[in-house]
Motif scaffolding. Sequence first.
Motif, PDB file in Angstrom:
ATOM      1  N   VAL A 201     -17.638 -59.954  36.249  1.00 60.16           N
ATOM      2  CA  VAL A 201     -18.362 -58.611  36.468  1.00 60.16           C
ATOM      3  C   VAL A 201     -19.573 -58.581  35.561  1.00 60.16           C
ATOM      4  CG1 VAL A 201     -18.115 -56.155  36.658  1.00 60.16           C
ATOM      5  CG2 VAL A 201     -16.160 -57.483  37.323  1.00 60.16           C
TER       6      VAL A 201
ATOM      7  N   ASP B 136     -12.683 -47.046  31.366  1.00 56.53           N
ATOM      8  CA  ASP B 136     -13.366 -47.970  32.249  1.00 56.53           C
ATOM      9  C   ASP B 136     -12.394 -49.334  31.787  1.00 56.53           C
ATOM     10  OD1 ASP B 136     -15.570 -46.643  33.249  1.00 56.53           O
ATOM     11  OD2 ASP B 136     -16.909 -46.946  31.481  1.00 56.53           O
TER      12      ASP B 136
ATOM     13  N   THR C  28     -11.713 -46.985  40.456  1.00 54.10           N
ATOM     14  CA  THR C  28     -12.854 -46.707  39.557  1.00 54.10           C
ATOM     15  C   THR C  28     -12.399 -45.642  38.897  1.00 54.10           C
ATOM     16  OG1 THR C  28     -15.162 -46.517  39.234  1.00 54.10           O
ATOM     17  CG2 THR C  28     -14.327 -45.185  41.078  1.00 54.10           C
TER      18      THR C  28
ATOM     19  N   HIS D  44     -23.439 -54.517  40.319  1.00 56.01           N
ATOM     20  CA  HIS D  44     -22.575 -53.764  41.378  1.00 56.01           C
ATOM     21  C   HIS D  44     -22.383 -52.198  40.664  1.00 56.01           C
ATOM     22  CE1 HIS D  44     -22.069 -56.579  44.603  1.00 56.01           C
ATOM     23  NE2 HIS D  44     -21.677 -57.480  43.553  1.00 56.01           N
TER      24      HIS D  44
ATOM     25  N   PHE E 219     -11.969 -54.086  41.168  1.00 56.16           N
ATOM     26  CA  PHE E 219     -13.243 -53.924  41.331  1.00 56.16           C
ATOM     27  C   PHE E 219     -13.312 -52.464  41.739  1.00 56.16           C
ATOM     28  CE2 PHE E 219     -12.758 -58.449  41.617  1.00 56.16           C
ATOM     29  CZ  PHE E 219     -13.929 -58.857  40.873  1.00 56.16           C
ATOM     30  N   ASN E 220     -14.699 -51.778  41.862  1.00 56.18           N
ATOM     31  CA  ASN E 220     -14.711 -50.589  42.737  1.00 56.18           C
ATOM     32  C   ASN E 220     -15.248 -50.870  44.098  1.00 56.18           C
ATOM     33  OD1 ASN E 220     -17.718 -51.463  42.372  1.00 56.18           O
ATOM     34  ND2 ASN E 220     -18.318 -49.326  41.216  1.00 56.18           N
TER      35      ASN E 220
ATOM     36  N   GLU F   1     -20.392 -51.508  38.350  1.00 55.09           N
ATOM     37  CA  GLU F   1     -19.087 -51.482  37.795  1.00 55.09           C
ATOM     38  C   GLU F   1     -18.838 -50.898  36.744  1.00 55.09           C
ATOM     39  OE1 GLU F   1     -16.280 -52.563  39.129  1.00 55.09           O
ATOM     40  OE2 GLU F   1     -16.709 -53.573  40.675  1.00 55.09           O
ATOM     41  N   ASP F   2     -17.491 -50.679  36.564  1.00 55.78           N
ATOM     42  CA  ASP F   2     -17.079 -49.672  35.343  1.00 55.78           C
ATOM     43  C   ASP F   2     -17.448 -50.300  33.874  1.00 55.78           C
ATOM     44  OD1 ASP F   2     -16.260 -47.362  36.433  1.00 55.78           O
ATOM     45  OD2 ASP F   2     -14.919 -48.678  37.344  1.00 55.78           O
TER      46      ASP F   2
ATOM     47  N   MET G   8     -10.370 -50.975  35.364  1.00 58.99           N
ATOM     48  CA  MET G   8     -10.656 -52.231  36.042  1.00 58.99           C
ATOM     49  C   MET G   8      -9.046 -53.007  35.913  1.00 58.99           C
ATOM     50  SD  MET G   8     -14.371 -53.319  35.130  1.00 58.99           S
ATOM     51  CE  MET G   8     -14.209 -54.145  36.888  1.00 58.99           C
TER      52      MET G   8
END
Length: 321
Positions: free
Chosen positions: A15, A62, A198, A19, A135-136, A21-22, A66
Motif C-alpha cells: 500500500v 489507521d 477504513t 489510493h 484496504f478501503n 489508504e489509511d 488495515m
Amino acid sequence: MLKDLPLITDPNLIVGMEHAEDAGVYRLRDDLAIIQTVDFFTPIVDDPYTFGQIAVTNALSDVYAMGGRPLTALNIVCFPIQKLDRAILREILRGGLDQMRAAGVLLVGGHSVEDDEPKYGLAVTGVIHPDKVLFNRGALPGDRLILTKPLGTGIAATALKAGMADPALLADAVACMTTLNGPAAELMTGTPDVHACTDITGFGFLGHALEMAEGSGVAMTVRAAAVPFLAGVRPLAEQGIIPGGLIRNRKFREKQIDVAPGCPDWQIDILCDPQTAGGLLIALAADQAEGLTSRLRAAGVAAAAIVGEVVAGPAGTIRIV
Ligand code: CO
Ligand code: CO
C-alpha cells in the motif's frame, strides 16, 4: 497533494500513496509486512492528559483499520516551552503513554520541537500478514456496512470551544475518542468475508464511505436513522453549532449524495462531521453482518450497528434514506 510528484515504487510496496489508504504497508517477507502511519494535531479538549489519550487513540487507528497490530511508536511533540507550564506537557505525554500501554504498544522514542501551539501525536509501526491487509476498497454489492462508534465528536469539540457543550456531551465525546479501535478490529479480522475497512476521521462518515465506494467501484445506501451519534449533538446541529470542516466536507461531496425526502438536514450534517479517533467502517458479506455486530456489542463496542449496504450503481455515490 503529492500526486504529481515522481513517487518511488517498489515491488514490496503493498500500500503506497495512490489510493488514499489509511497507512502504508511494506512486505518484509512472504509472511510479514510492516504498516506505518503518522498523525498529530492541536488539543481538542482542555484536559492535557485526555488530549494525550485521544491523540494516541487516533494515531493507532489507521493500523487497526488495515487489519494490523500496532507494535511500536514514536512521540511527535510540539510545545511552547517558554509560555506554558512543563507540567502540561508531562500530562499530555502521560495520557499518551497510558493509552499505548492499554493498546500493548511500546514507545521507543520521539522528537520534540518548540512551537507556538502544543501539538501531539505518534508515528506508529505495526505488523500484518501480507495476504490479510484490509484496504478501503474491495466492497462488493450486497455487502453490509457496519460502523463501530457514534458520530458527533467534531460538533462536540466545536460546542466546547464556544462554551456550549454540556458536561454529559463532553463526557460522551471523550469516552468515544479514547476508545481504542483495537478490540473492534480484532473481532473484525476474526470474521470471514470482510471485504473492506477504513476508519472515520477528518472527512466525516460520508467522506470516508465515499472513498470506499469510489475505490470499490460501487454505490451505497445508508440508513440515516441507523447511524449512531452522540446523544447531545442533535440540538447543536439543529442550531448550526457545527465545525467549518463539516461544511467543507458536505460541500465537497454534495454531488455524490442523494438524500431521500424526509431525511432531516441535521442528520446529513452529522454524517459529514469530521471525527477525531472515529470508529471503523466495515464492509462485509451480508450473512456475516448480524454476527459481527452482536460480537462487537457483546465485547463492549456498544454503538456498533449495521448502517447500510453496498449496491451496484453509479460508482462513488451514496443514497441516504
Ligand atoms: Co484512516
Ligand atoms: Co491518519
